[in-house]
Write an enzyme that holds these catalytic residues in place. Structure first.
Site: not given
Ligand code: F6P
Length: 343
Positions: A127, A170
């Protein structure tokens, strides 16, 4: 100090393994033992861990994901859970800890430090939303994936005179959309930090471009344009109310309305977790290695509650408390530059 621990926490990012490798190798150079904690703070609570030898990390320099696995573990906000984590470190002989992750992981590192285990954070997140550092492990790799995917989507859009609407990740920030959109020459970039007007900033812009002879279009939207601010992971979205009122509360609805009002045949693509996978780029391999080495030097010199950062292009470190209390203002000027450039 004889033994340090290492964990990866939160969302994984390409280059985390290279950082693990560097930490272990640098620690071994100082004669330190390294215990790898699996699944971040959750694994610490469960004492899910194993010693890492230099040989066990040798091949990690370009491996995607994280061999230590990771987890999002909200319970670590509870002081009693943190105290248990510190207690477990003592049982394991861990006198210092390297935590690789984003700002949520650094909050845990700060609390664990206050509970008696000196911690050092390494920013590992695609991010690039950590205020005190100019760069994070994984951002460059993710940007390269985005530019590659957008190039592919451009080919098919151009062939069919279509608009492709691409949702990028993001968390609570539009940095990935902004930089990825600029790099890939997107016609429009929409982020949660800057209000947009669907008619003026989307439809009218595309119609004007069409009148100028452009036949295919690329719109990049940060996923969090559609996320509520109440969701703690997604900190600020000035467009949340607006996209809901307009009935464009997800990328599919946005794309359908866009097609109906612009007259341009359109398709939506959500890049999703592909943005977090694969081998790290050269840039992230080097960044991760340099940060890993610096983290061990800090612990070995009895420094804690620090985050390894890039400042003015150089690796250094920053106070973890101060870093967590800072706010990163969104670079509106770059967004304006991008929209002028793409007209
Ligand atoms: O923080 C990293 C990230 O990939 C973000 O860009 C995204 O919103 C989130 O994690 C997704 O999280 P998860 O993999 O837990 O769904």
């Amino acid at each position: 100090m004889k033994t340090i621990g290492i964990m990866t926490s939160g969302g994984d990012s390409p280059g985390m393994n290279a950082a693990i490798r560097a930490v272990v190798k640098q620690a071994k150079a100082h004669g330190l033992q390294v215990i790898g904690i699996n699944k971040g703070y959750k694994g610490l609570l469960e004492m899910d861990c194993a010693e890492l030898s230099a040989a066990s990390v040798e091949d990690l320099y370009r491996k995607g994901g994280t061999v230590l696995k990771t987890a999002r573990f909200k319970d670590f906000k509870d002081p009693e859970v943190v105290a248990q984590g510190a207690e477990n470190c003592k049982k394991l002989g861990i006198e210092g800890m390297v935590v690789i992750g984003g700002d949520g992981s650094f909050r845990g590192a700060r609390d664990l430090t206050h509970a008696g285990i000196p911690c050092v954070g390494i920013p590992g997140t695609i991010d690039n939303d950590i205020v005190c550092t100019e760069d994070t492990i994984g951002f460059d790799s993710s940007m390269n994936i985005i530019i590659d995917c957008i190039s592919k989507l451009r080919d098919t859009s151009e062939t069919l005179d279509r608009c492709t609407v691409i949702e990028v990740m993001g968390a609570g920030a539009g940095w990935m959309a902004l930089e990825g959109g600029i790099a890939a020459g997107a016609d429009i970039i929409l982020v949660p930090e800057v209000e947009f007007d669907f008619q003026k900033d989307v439809i009218d812009v595309i119609k004007a471009k069409k009148a100028n002879g452009q036949n295919y279009f690329v719109i990049v939207i940060a996923e969090c344009v559609f996320f509520p601010e109440s969701n703690s992971k997604h900190k600020k979205n000035v467009n949340f109310k607006y996209v809901n009122e307009l009935g464009i509360e997800n990328v599919d609805k946005f794309t359908k309305k866009f097609q109906a009002e612009s007259g341009v045949e359109s398709r939506a693509t959500v890049l999703g977790h592909i943005q977090r996978g694969g081998a790290p780029t050269f840039h992230d391999c080097v960044l991760a290695t340099n940060m890993g080495v610096h983290a061990v030097e800090l612990l070995n010199n009895n420094k804690s509650a620090r985050v390894v950062v890039v400042k003015d292009g150089k690796i250094t470190d920053f106070d973890i408390d101060e870093g967590l209390s800072m706010k990163k203002p969104f670079d509106k000027a770059r967004l304006e530059m991008a929209s002028k450039l793409n007209f």
